[in-house]
Design a protein around this motif. Structure first.
Motif, PDB file in Angstrom:
ATOM      1  N   ARG A   1     -21.943 -22.088 -16.627  1.00  0.00           N
ATOM      2  CA  ARG A   1     -23.372 -21.641 -17.043  1.00  0.00           C
ATOM      3  C   ARG A   1     -23.513 -19.790 -17.275  1.00  0.00           C
ATOM      4  N   LEU A   2     -23.066 -19.413 -16.106  1.00  0.00           N
ATOM      5  CA  LEU A   2     -22.906 -18.043 -16.232  1.00  0.00           C
ATOM      6  C   LEU A   2     -22.822 -17.353 -18.078  1.00  0.00           C
TER       7      LEU A   2
ATOM      8  N   PHE B   1     -23.799 -18.564 -20.658  1.00  0.00           N
ATOM      9  CA  PHE B   1     -24.963 -18.902 -21.740  1.00  0.00           C
ATOM     10  C   PHE B   1     -25.806 -17.677 -20.550  1.00  0.00           C
ATOM     11  N   SER B   2     -25.591 -17.232 -19.405  1.00  0.00           N
ATOM     12  CA  SER B   2     -26.926 -16.283 -19.563  1.00  0.00           C
ATOM     13  C   SER B   2     -26.576 -14.977 -19.926  1.00  0.00           C
ATOM     14  N   VAL B   3     -25.366 -15.086 -19.261  1.00  0.00           N
ATOM     15  CA  VAL B   3     -24.484 -13.486 -19.915  1.00  0.00           C
ATOM     16  C   VAL B   3     -24.814 -13.851 -21.660  1.00  0.00           C
TER      17      VAL B   3
ATOM     18  N   VAL C   1     -27.193 -14.399 -23.269  1.00  0.00           N
ATOM     19  CA  VAL C   1     -28.705 -14.496 -23.937  1.00  0.00           C
ATOM     20  C   VAL C   1     -29.710 -12.988 -23.351  1.00  0.00           C
ATOM     21  N   HIS C   2     -28.809 -12.452 -21.971  1.00  0.00           N
ATOM     22  CA  HIS C   2     -29.099 -11.848 -21.538  1.00  0.00           C
ATOM     23  C   HIS C   2     -28.626 -10.034 -22.698  1.00  0.00           C
TER      24      HIS C   2
ATOM     25  N   LEU D   1     -30.014 -10.019 -25.763  1.00  0.00           N
ATOM     26  CA  LEU D   1     -31.979  -9.579 -25.565  1.00  0.00           C
ATOM     27  C   LEU D   1     -31.943  -7.480 -25.121  1.00  0.00           C
TER      28      LEU D   1
ATOM     29  N   SER E   1     -24.266  -2.760 -17.547  1.00  0.00           N
ATOM     30  CA  SER E   1     -25.842  -3.374 -17.330  1.00  0.00           C
ATOM     31  C   SER E   1     -25.914  -4.212 -16.631  1.00  0.00           C
ATOM     32  N   LEU E   2     -24.640  -4.896 -17.081  1.00  0.00           N
ATOM     33  CA  LEU E   2     -25.314  -6.691 -16.137  1.00  0.00           C
ATOM     34  C   LEU E   2     -24.319  -6.245 -15.267  1.00  0.00           C
ATOM     35  N   SER E   3     -23.656  -5.474 -14.721  1.00  0.00           N
ATOM     36  CA  SER E   3     -22.753  -5.547 -13.450  1.00  0.00           C
ATOM     37  C   SER E   3     -21.685  -6.604 -13.566  1.00  0.00           C
ATOM     38  N   LEU E   4     -21.082  -7.105 -14.641  1.00  0.00           N
ATOM     39  CA  LEU E   4     -20.254  -8.396 -14.949  1.00  0.00           C
ATOM     40  C   LEU E   4     -18.931  -7.564 -14.931  1.00  0.00           C
TER      41      LEU E   4
ATOM     42  N   VAL F   1     -32.031 -20.888 -28.590  1.00  0.00           N
ATOM     43  CA  VAL F   1     -32.037 -21.345 -27.015  1.00  0.00           C
ATOM     44  C   VAL F   1     -30.591 -22.474 -26.879  1.00  0.00           C
TER      45      VAL F   1
ATOM     46  N   TYR G   1     -33.666 -27.280 -24.043  1.00  0.00           N
ATOM     47  CA  TYR G   1     -33.630 -26.051 -24.543  1.00  0.00           C
ATOM     48  C   TYR G   1     -33.625 -25.727 -26.319  1.00  0.00           C
TER      49      TYR G   1
END
Lengths: 156, 156
Positions: free
Chosen positions: B2-3, B5-7, B9-10, B13, B31-34, B73, B129
């Protein structure tokens, strides 16, 4: 986690098939090829929530207290798979920005936004299961395709 | 999972906020600390699917190819979190029965029934979604509560 739901459903259907006698957790465990401890935990949950009556131990055994169409599949899902309280580990953001002025707003707020999105999606997901009872589930078992047809009908 | 997906999207943006320049994966990762490797894998997926243009490597960088309301999305969810092909590990059944005549039908067929149930629920979940684009997501980031209100409206 999801296995708990399947085990609950399977156990209740097994008890329904054997309404004339008490079923020991050991028999259920053998029938489902699962660890008796897991079965006992789930039976205990079903017992607390009024689905079954009976007891563990020697000469113990369980009996179904409800008829199948009183057993809502969504309620069983909610009982065995509690809503995820935090999606934090799936969510980026809350980071030190390279340039706060440009990107601060996304990183500071994306966590709340994605939490809402996942929470709403999860509510919607659970609603799907609430359409059905164990009587429906049994219909699909004896007449496979029932769920697919019913869901397509509902979408029309 | 699921991460991812978040990554995605982030990242999209972030690229949208910085349309005037190419963004290196290293900047996004900071920026995303990844981990940069994770960012590169997801950028590569987004690149393959026409969301971003650009390249890795020295002087490389990415730029968003679409406007936010062209980024669905649900499509991003499907891309980053492929449908579960088999629910077998969540499903009981397929067991040696104590008494085939009584309980055989449940155990032999419950796997198909639960697979259908989970598959239909997952389709429904993904549909949720698909209602939204990244433009909606950005609206919720700048004006938190947008998703909750929109979902409630749709239910009326």
């Amino acid at each position: 986690m999801r296995l708990d739901f399947s085990v609950a459903v399977h156990s209740l259907l097994y008890l329904d098939q054997n309404r004339d006698r008490r079923i020991a957790s050991r028999e259920l465990a053998q029938s489902l090829s699962l660890n008796p401890v897991m079965i006992r935990n789930i039976l205990s949950l079903l017992h607390k929530n009024g689905y079954v009556e009976g007891s563990v131990g020697k000469n113990g055994g369980y009996r179904l207290k409800k008829v199948l169409d009183q057993c809502n599949v969504g309620e069983l899902y909610d009982l065995t798979i509690p809503p995820t309280i935090s999606y934090a580990r799936f969510i980026t953001g809350d980071t030190k920005e390279l340039d706060q002025s440009e990107t601060g707003e996304i990183s500071s707020n994306i966590k709340e936004t994605l939490t809402d999105l996942f929470t709403l999606a999860d509510e919607d997901y659970r609603q799907f299961y609430h359409q059905f009872t164990l009587a429906d589930l049994k219909k699909d078992i004896t007449n496979h395709g029932y769920f697919i047809n019913k869901t397509r009908e509902n979408k029309k």
